[in-house]
Motif scaffolding. Structure first.
Motif, short mmCIF file in Angstrom:
data_model
loop_
_atom_site.label_atom_id
_atom_site.label_comp_id
_atom_site.label_asym_id
_atom_site.label_seq_id
_atom_site.Cartn_x
_atom_site.Cartn_y
_atom_site.Cartn_z
N UNK A 181 -83.52 -46.02 -72.00
CA UNK A 181 -82.62 -46.62 -72.99
C UNK A 181 -81.44 -47.35 -72.36
N UNK A 182 -81.28 -47.19 -71.06
CA UNK A 182 -80.15 -47.81 -70.37
C UNK A 182 -80.54 -49.14 -69.74
N UNK A 183 -79.66 -50.13 -69.88
CA UNK A 183 -79.87 -51.42 -69.22
C UNK A 183 -79.46 -51.32 -67.76
N UNK A 184 -79.85 -52.29 -66.99
CA UNK A 184 -79.45 -52.37 -65.58
C UNK A 184 -78.71 -53.69 -65.35
N UNK A 185 -77.43 -53.73 -65.71
CA UNK A 185 -76.69 -54.99 -65.57
C UNK A 185 -76.64 -55.46 -64.12
N UNK A 186 -76.70 -56.77 -63.96
CA UNK A 186 -76.59 -57.37 -62.62
C UNK A 186 -75.10 -57.60 -62.33
N UNK A 187 -74.44 -56.53 -61.87
CA UNK A 187 -73.00 -56.61 -61.65
C UNK A 187 -72.68 -57.65 -60.58
N UNK A 188 -71.59 -58.39 -60.83
CA UNK A 188 -71.20 -59.43 -59.89
C UNK A 188 -69.99 -60.17 -60.42
N UNK A 189 -69.96 -61.47 -60.22
CA UNK A 189 -68.78 -62.27 -60.58
C UNK A 189 -68.55 -62.33 -62.08
N UNK A 190 -69.63 -62.27 -62.86
CA UNK A 190 -69.47 -62.42 -64.32
C UNK A 190 -69.71 -61.13 -65.10
N UNK A 191 -70.18 -60.09 -64.43
CA UNK A 191 -70.43 -58.81 -65.10
C UNK A 191 -69.78 -57.70 -64.28
N UNK A 192 -68.85 -56.97 -64.90
CA UNK A 192 -68.11 -55.92 -64.19
C UNK A 192 -68.33 -54.57 -64.85
N UNK A 193 -68.23 -53.51 -64.05
CA UNK A 193 -68.35 -52.15 -64.57
C UNK A 193 -66.99 -51.70 -65.09
N UNK A 194 -66.96 -51.25 -66.33
CA UNK A 194 -65.75 -50.76 -66.99
C UNK A 194 -65.03 -49.73 -66.11
N UNK A 195 -65.80 -48.77 -65.62
CA UNK A 195 -65.22 -47.68 -64.84
C UNK A 195 -64.60 -48.17 -63.53
N UNK A 196 -65.23 -49.17 -62.91
CA UNK A 196 -64.72 -49.70 -61.64
C UNK A 196 -63.36 -50.38 -61.85
N UNK A 197 -63.23 -51.05 -62.98
CA UNK A 197 -61.94 -51.70 -63.27
C UNK A 197 -60.83 -50.67 -63.43
N UNK A 198 -61.15 -49.55 -64.07
CA UNK A 198 -60.15 -48.51 -64.27
C UNK A 198 -59.81 -47.83 -62.94
N UNK A 199 -60.83 -47.66 -62.11
CA UNK A 199 -60.60 -47.02 -60.80
C UNK A 199 -59.65 -47.82 -59.91
N UNK A 200 -59.50 -49.10 -60.17
CA UNK A 200 -58.58 -49.91 -59.39
C UNK A 200 -57.14 -49.41 -59.53
N UNK A 201 -56.82 -48.87 -60.69
CA UNK A 201 -55.48 -48.35 -60.92
C UNK A 201 -54.40 -49.41 -60.95
#
Length: 568
Positions: A181-201
């Motif tokens: 049921x889970x997609x596999x986004x192609x993370x990169x310049x135009x697609x970011x992980x929500x959690x990674x953005x928060x981890x930046x602090x």
């Protein structure tokens, strides 16, 4: 009381009916809601803020994530005052983090229903100019975001990982059993992980907000009746309605209360009543991703929550389910019904299952949304949507002449108050239709009694004109709902060669019950006049509903037209 105030109060008969301690003209707090929530987070960081299927988030954690997300939006995406950010999320902890994060960054939230089709979402995102969309990696939702991005309607996606919302055991089980049921986004310049953005602090820079001019939420409305329009709700509009509801609740939305959020946050009713009000007051929100009866009963048993904002179909499901007993609902103190008219039969059936106070309210997207509500601490007047909230003025205007009508006379309900929008986004023609002499036109017909209680009859657009007489579908629906075999009913107007228009009733029967069209027409003979009697009564296993569970007439009109065409 001075003569001026006495004269003003005479124009507001509802003031004399206000519960003790609630004052109509008390000051309205227009502090932006993200500031209120962040203050609640700082005040009691260890308290529970969010509960999602047992996954817990404290106010301290919520505040940290809101600020980190706001910082990332500014530093990584250049979000500033006026930037539109689309949220396409079901009820999960990601929604409030994203919502308040966008507001803290200075941006404007554009809510997108995840169940909308890609063409519907395309119109909203393109019209709003929302280049950024926050969504979820559940395949059935993500694929829509991906389609929007490929078509150029949004430029960048921020994708949250659904299992991260769950408690550890459920997270592991989901990752194993529901991996497909889970997609596999192609993370990169135009697609970011929500959690990674928060981890930046990232720390957000100050965003100077003018509460009365800057838009907090651009909420699209009218999707079931035409092309959706973007209602511009300022920070002051949203905050005013929170303040009005808070005053009206008379302490209901303070500890130790817990609010159940089964209605979706992307809908204005839930956004305000299920999220902004409780979180601003530092009390927990118990979330469900959608309405399932068993899951809701489990929430009551596990959390002992006491406040349930709901729509009539949800209350009807609780009332009609044989296995639901008073014990299941014993923690519930107040249920608030909104989104559609509450049938009297549902009110009575619910009272047999629960001793909770059932209060009907009324609102519309353009008013952030709540306009009227029954008292939340004592029983209201049956069949009434209650009294205007503090700071809210109402009037009723004759549909044909445009003249203000008197007490007890039916007319279009019109509203003024600090919660009313400034207008629609880039749509001056719609603005002209929406306002009359500075009053917001609701499109609803009703009246006020001598004590200021408001009663609605029907929607103007749903009015059926039979042989020159006004027939209100709700009158017929209420009569049919009193039949023991009827579970749900929806009445529409259809073309009729003899009468111009005629009512047709669509009926869903209770499980195990039976009734024929002639049975129901015989039953209605002493309850309706001849003009109100349905031309046809059509039985269905299920009646179409909108995405928040409100009975929908649009699909029934289309179905009837197709049926007539096939018969010719």
């Amino acid at each position: 009381m001075d003569a001026t105030k006495a004269g003003q109060d005479s124009l507001r008969p509802w003031i004399a009916s206000y519960p003790e301690g609630i004052v109509w003209d008390s000051p309205i707090d227009d502090t932006p809601v993200h500031e209120q929530v962040l203050a609640a987070c700082a005040k009691n960081p260890g308290a529970l803020a969010l509960d999602f299927l047992g996954g817990k988030t404290t106010f301290g954690e919520l505040g940290e994530k809101i600020l980190a997300f706001a910082g990332a939006l500014q530093s990584q995406y250049g979000v500033t005052k006026g930037t539109r950010v689309a949220l396409m999320l079901p009820n999960t902890p990601f929604y409030p983090i994203a919502y308040y994060g966008v507001l803290r960054a200075g941006g404007t939230v554009v809510n997108c229903n995840p169940l909308y089709t890609v063409p519907e979402l395309s119109h909203i995102t393109a019209n709003a100019g929302a280049d950024i969309m926050v969504t979820l990696d559940l395949q059935q939702i993500y694929e829509k975001g991906e389609a929007l991005q490929k078509a150029g309607h949004v430029k960048k996606l921020i994708v949250a990982h659904f299992p991260n919302a769950l408690p550890l055991v459920k997270k592991l089980l989901f990752s194993i059993a529901k991996r497909k049921d889970l997609a596999r986004p192609a993370y990169g310049a135009t697609i970011a992980a929500f959690e990674k953005l928060i981890e930046r602090g990232d720390k957000p820079a100050a965003a100077t907000i003018d509460p009365h001019k800057d838009i907090a939420v651009q909420q699209y409305t009218g999707g079931t009746t035409g092309i959706p329009k973007g209602a511009l709700l300022s920070h002051a509009n949203i905050a005013a309605n929170v303040s009005q509801i808070d005053k009206w609740g008379d302490g209901l939305f303070y500890a130790p209360s817990k609010v159940i959020a089964v209605l979706p946050f992307f809908h204005i009713f839930a956004m305000t009543v299920c999220m902004n009000v409780p979180l601003g007051n530092g009390i927990p929100v118990i979330m469900l991703p959608r309405f399932e009866l068993k899951a809701l009963l489990d929430v009551f048993a596990r959390t002992r929550a006491n406040v349930l904002p709901a729509v009539p179909t949800l209350l009807n499901a609780l009332a009609r389910a044989d296995h639901v007993t008073a014990r299941h609902l014993e923690s519930l103190q107040v249920a608030i019904s909104g989104g559609a008219a509450l049938p009297d039969e549902v009110r009575h059936a619910f009272a047999k299952k629960s001793g909770a106070l059932l209060a009907e309210g009324y609102g519309l997207t353009e008013a952030s949304p709540v306009v009227c509500c029954a008292a939340l601490r004592k029983p209201g007047r049956p069949m009434s949507i209650g009294l205007p909230l503090p700071g809210t003025d109402l009037r009723f205007v004759d549909v044909d002449s445009g003249n203000v009508v008197g007490i007890g006379e039916n007319g279009e309900l019109q509203v003024k108050g600090p919660q009313v929008m400034s207008g629609y986004y880039q749509n001056p023609e719609a603005d002209k239709e929406a306002f009359m002499q500075g009053w917001l036109r609701t499109g609803d017909v009703g009246h006020m009694d001598a004590d200021g209680y408001v009663f609605l009859v029907d929607r103007i657009k749903d009015l059926i004109i039979c042989s020159g007489f006004n027939v209100y579908p709700r009158t017929i629906e209420e009569a049919l709902m009193t039949h023991d075999a009827v579970e749900e009913v929806n009445v529409i107007g259809v073309p009729d060669e003899y009468r111009g228009e005629a009512p047709v009733a669509y009926v869903k029967l209770k499980p195990g019950q039976s009734a024929s069209e002639s049975d129901l027409k015989t039953f209605l003979k002493d309850k309706l006049n001849k003009i109100e009697m349905p031309k046809d009564i059509i039985f269905k296993d299920a009646l179409p509903k909108t995405l928040i569970g409100k009975l929908s007439k649009k699909e029934l009109r289309e179905e009837y037209a197709q049926r007539r065409s096939a018969e010719k």
